[in-house]
Design an enzyme around this catalytic site. Structure first.
Site, PDB file in Angstrom:
ATOM      1  N   ASP A 137      19.813  31.404  33.381  1.00 24.79           N
ATOM      2  CA  ASP A 137      20.347  31.195  32.039  1.00 24.79           C
ATOM      3  C   ASP A 137      21.826  30.837  32.150  1.00 24.79           C
ATOM      4  O   ASP A 137      22.580  31.465  32.886  1.00 24.79           O
ATOM      5  CB  ASP A 137      20.165  32.463  31.193  1.00 24.79           C
ATOM      6  CG  ASP A 137      20.355  32.194  29.705  1.00 24.79           C
ATOM      7  OD1 ASP A 137      19.379  32.338  28.947  1.00 24.79           O
ATOM      8  OD2 ASP A 137      21.481  31.828  29.307  1.00 24.79           O
TER       9      ASP A 137
ATOM     10  N   HIS B 279      12.598  35.388  29.129  1.00 27.91           N
ATOM     11  CA  HIS B 279      13.829  35.852  29.756  1.00 27.91           C
ATOM     12  C   HIS B 279      13.480  36.994  30.713  1.00 27.91           C
ATOM     13  O   HIS B 279      12.742  37.915  30.333  1.00 27.91           O
ATOM     14  CB  HIS B 279      14.801  36.424  28.723  1.00 27.91           C
ATOM     15  CG  HIS B 279      15.264  35.461  27.665  1.00 27.91           C
ATOM     16  ND1 HIS B 279      16.552  34.980  27.619  1.00 27.91           N
ATOM     17  CD2 HIS B 279      14.628  34.911  26.597  1.00 27.91           C
ATOM     18  CE1 HIS B 279      16.685  34.174  26.569  1.00 27.91           C
ATOM     19  NE2 HIS B 279      15.542  34.125  25.922  1.00 27.91           N
TER      20      HIS B 279
ATOM     21  N   HIS C 227       9.728  30.129  26.559  1.00 27.25           N
ATOM     22  CA  HIS C 227      10.431  30.652  27.731  1.00 27.25           C
ATOM     23  C   HIS C 227      10.436  32.169  27.686  1.00 27.25           C
ATOM     24  O   HIS C 227      10.467  32.773  26.613  1.00 27.25           O
ATOM     25  CB  HIS C 227      11.864  30.119  27.829  1.00 27.25           C
ATOM     26  CG  HIS C 227      12.698  30.363  26.609  1.00 27.25           C
ATOM     27  ND1 HIS C 227      12.584  29.591  25.477  1.00 27.25           N
ATOM     28  CD2 HIS C 227      13.656  31.278  26.329  1.00 27.25           C
ATOM     29  CE1 HIS C 227      13.441  30.018  24.557  1.00 27.25           C
ATOM     30  NE2 HIS C 227      14.100  31.061  25.058  1.00 27.25           N
TER      31      HIS C 227
ATOM     32  N   CYS D 193      13.678  17.521  24.064  1.00 28.07           N
ATOM     33  CA  CYS D 193      13.638  18.975  24.275  1.00 28.07           C
ATOM     34  C   CYS D 193      14.420  19.321  25.545  1.00 28.07           C
ATOM     35  O   CYS D 193      14.117  18.812  26.635  1.00 28.07           O
ATOM     36  CB  CYS D 193      12.190  19.462  24.388  1.00 28.07           C
ATOM     37  SG  CYS D 193      12.063  21.181  24.929  1.00 28.07           S
TER      38      CYS D 193
HETATM   39  P1  AMP Z   1      16.426  31.879  23.109  1.00 30.14           P
HETATM   40  O1  AMP Z   1      17.580  32.294  22.254  1.00 30.14           O
HETATM   41  O2  AMP Z   1      15.446  32.966  23.384  1.00 30.14           O
HETATM   42  O3  AMP Z   1      15.779  30.613  22.576  1.00 30.14           O
HETATM   43  O4  AMP Z   1      17.050  31.575  24.520  1.00 30.14           O
HETATM   44  C1  AMP Z   1      17.561  30.350  24.906  1.00 30.14           C
HETATM   45  C2  AMP Z   1      18.378  30.604  26.136  1.00 30.14           C
HETATM   46  O5  AMP Z   1      18.609  29.357  26.776  1.00 30.14           O
HETATM   47  C3  AMP Z   1      19.744  31.227  25.865  1.00 30.14           C
HETATM   48  O6  AMP Z   1      19.830  32.481  26.547  1.00 30.14           O
HETATM   49  C4  AMP Z   1      20.725  30.199  26.403  1.00 30.14           C
HETATM   50  O7  AMP Z   1      21.833  30.790  27.038  1.00 30.14           O
HETATM   51  C5  AMP Z   1      19.862  29.424  27.378  1.00 30.14           C
HETATM   52  N1  AMP Z   1      20.267  28.047  27.621  1.00 30.14           N
HETATM   53  C6  AMP Z   1      20.649  27.117  26.706  1.00 30.14           C
HETATM   54  N2  AMP Z   1      20.914  25.952  27.314  1.00 30.14           N
HETATM   55  C7  AMP Z   1      20.696  26.154  28.649  1.00 30.14           C
HETATM   56  C8  AMP Z   1      20.807  25.309  29.800  1.00 30.14           C
HETATM   57  N3  AMP Z   1      21.175  24.022  29.728  1.00 30.14           N
HETATM   58  N4  AMP Z   1      20.513  25.865  31.001  1.00 30.14           N
HETATM   59  C9  AMP Z   1      20.142  27.151  31.100  1.00 30.14           C
HETATM   60  N5  AMP Z   1      20.006  27.982  30.057  1.00 30.14           N
HETATM   61  C10 AMP Z   1      20.287  27.484  28.837  1.00 30.14           C
HETATM   62 ZN    ZN Z   2       9.963  21.179  25.713  1.00 28.22          ZN
END
Ligand code: AMP
Ligand code: ZN
Length: 115
Positions: free
Chosen positions: A30, A100, A98, A4
């Protein structure tokens, strides 16, 4: 969960721009910001989403961290939006709970139509 992404960020196995951390939560930037401020808050323990039997204490810690992030980012006066995309229809892409925190500019007035 070793496969994960956000568990690995919580374990410091993958680099992230961490803005706040304590024993139970991590907040980090993000990687693909949608607004000038776009910070994610996660519990260190793995839950798929808010409907995954998350203890109230953990939910409380995650949502209480919103206030801390807002203060660190200077959003207290201007306001912000918090979002928790959940599951397929919610377009969740990382399946570790998570929240945002989005701010630093006015949000679009409303969401577009479903597709
Ligand atoms: P969600 O679409 O709500 O699942 O949001 C996932 C978020 O994680 C997206 O806004 C991505 O830009 C962000 N994300 C994906 N990989 C990373 C990473 N390695 N570091 C920081 N944010 C990430
Ligand atoms: Zn996890």
């Amino acid at each position: 969960m070793s496969d994960c992404l956000f568990c690995r960020i919580a374990a410091h196995e993958i680099p992230a721009d961490i803005v706040y951390e304590d024993d139970e939560v991590v907040a980090f930037e993000d990687v693909n910001p949608q607004l000038p401020v776009h910070t994610l808050i996660i519990p260190k323990k793995h839950y798929a989403h808010v409907g995954d039997g998350v203890p109230e204490e953990t939910l409380g810690r995650v949502f209480k961290t919103v206030e801390k992030v807002a203060a660190l980012k200077g959003l207290e006066e201007s306001g912000y939006r918090i979002v928790a995309n959940t599951g397929e229809d919610g377009r969740q892409t990382v399946h570790h709970l998570h929240v945002h925190v989005l701010g630093g500019a006015r949000m679009p007035i409303r969401m577009g139509p479903a597709d």
